[in-house]
Motif scaffolding. Structure first.
Motif, PDB file in Angstrom:
ATOM      1  N   TYR A  77      -7.790  -5.230  -0.233  1.00  0.00           N
ATOM      2  CA  TYR A  77      -7.006  -4.712  -1.343  1.00  0.00           C
ATOM      3  C   TYR A  77      -7.754  -3.756  -2.257  1.00  0.00           C
ATOM      4  CZ  TYR A  77      -3.496  -7.904   0.294  1.00  0.00           C
ATOM      5  OH  TYR A  77      -2.574  -8.539   1.073  1.00  0.00           O
TER       6      TYR A  77
ATOM      7  N   TRP B  95      -1.342  -1.553  -0.926  1.00  0.00           N
ATOM      8  CA  TRP B  95      -0.873  -2.678  -0.127  1.00  0.00           C
ATOM      9  C   TRP B  95      -0.504  -3.819  -1.062  1.00  0.00           C
ATOM     10  CZ3 TRP B  95      -5.031  -3.099   4.325  1.00  0.00           C
ATOM     11  CH2 TRP B  95      -4.983  -1.929   5.093  1.00  0.00           C
ATOM     12  N   ARG B  96       0.473  -4.581  -0.696  1.00  0.00           N
ATOM     13  CA  ARG B  96       0.981  -5.628  -1.569  1.00  0.00           C
ATOM     14  C   ARG B  96       0.753  -7.005  -0.972  1.00  0.00           C
ATOM     15  NH1 ARG B  96       0.751  -1.987  -5.006  1.00  0.00           N
ATOM     16  NH2 ARG B  96       2.594  -0.952  -5.754  1.00  0.00           N
TER      17      ARG B  96
ATOM     18  N   VAL C 133      -2.141  -5.041  -9.168  1.00  0.00           N
ATOM     19  CA  VAL C 133      -3.070  -3.968  -8.785  1.00  0.00           C
ATOM     20  C   VAL C 133      -3.966  -3.636  -9.959  1.00  0.00           C
ATOM     21  CG1 VAL C 133      -3.251  -1.534  -8.146  1.00  0.00           C
ATOM     22  CG2 VAL C 133      -1.605  -3.001  -6.998  1.00  0.00           C
TER      23      VAL C 133
END
Length: 180
Positions: free
Chosen positions: A162, A168-169, A180
């Motif tokens: 990440y 990207w989640r 984030v």
């Protein structure tokens, strides 16, 4: 689960998933005893957030507290989120077991929980940080001393993936852009 001794206080950050989440989990009490730590000696339990793998070992068999002599600390925003009267209508049906489990665990300490907010101290040298995103009230704990320490809970997940790819989640982040 992180255990810090501050003076005479054994302070636990989160307490794991207990026996109701996954069949291989629920070994914290046993492992504490193997390490020579009596669960009744824990004086404070601080929650980063109310997901199953972080607080479901709060209430044990028969509704008894696994850490019966502890004071409990939860971010007010986290408590309000999970205990909100309309939460089941706001969450997908697949998440209802998480909600009901969180409510069971939080209700178990309802009369002995202290609500905290970012900037508060649990004790001198352990400060609450706002790391919302994974959940609306997720907090981390900054521990003073030497080089310092931050107990992040789930504020940082899979950093190798990440950090290079913040777009990207993580599926379990409630507020993706904030996480984030």
């Amino acid at each position: 689960v992180t255990l810090i001794k501050s003076g005479a206080d054994p302070i636990m950050s989160d307490n794991g998933s207990g026996t109701e989440f996954q069949p291989t989990a629920g070994k914290l009490i046993e492992n504490l005893k193997l390490a020579g730590i009596d669960p009744t000696a824990i004086t404070k339990v601080v929650f980063t957030h109310a997901h199953p793998d972080h607080i479901w070992a709060t209430v044990g068999a028969g509704g008894a507290l696994n850490f019966p002599n502890a004071a409990y600390y939860c971010a007010a925003a986290e408590w309000d989120f999970w205990m909100g009267k309309d939460i089941l209508t706001q969450m997908p049906k697949e998440m209802h077991p998480f909600v009901l489990g969180a409510q069971k665990q939080l209700n178990g300490v309802k009369g002995r929980v202290t609500m905290v907010k970012p900037g508060d101290d649990i004790v001198t040298g352990i400060r609450v940080l706002d790391t919302s995103g994974h959940t609306p009230g997720h907090v981390s704990f900054e521990v003073a001393g030497d080089d310092g320490l931050i107990i992040v809970g789930d504020a940082i997940g899979l950093r190798a993936m990440y950090f290079p790819h913040p777009e990207w989640r993580l599926a379990f982040d409630a507020m993706h852009d904030v996480a984030v």
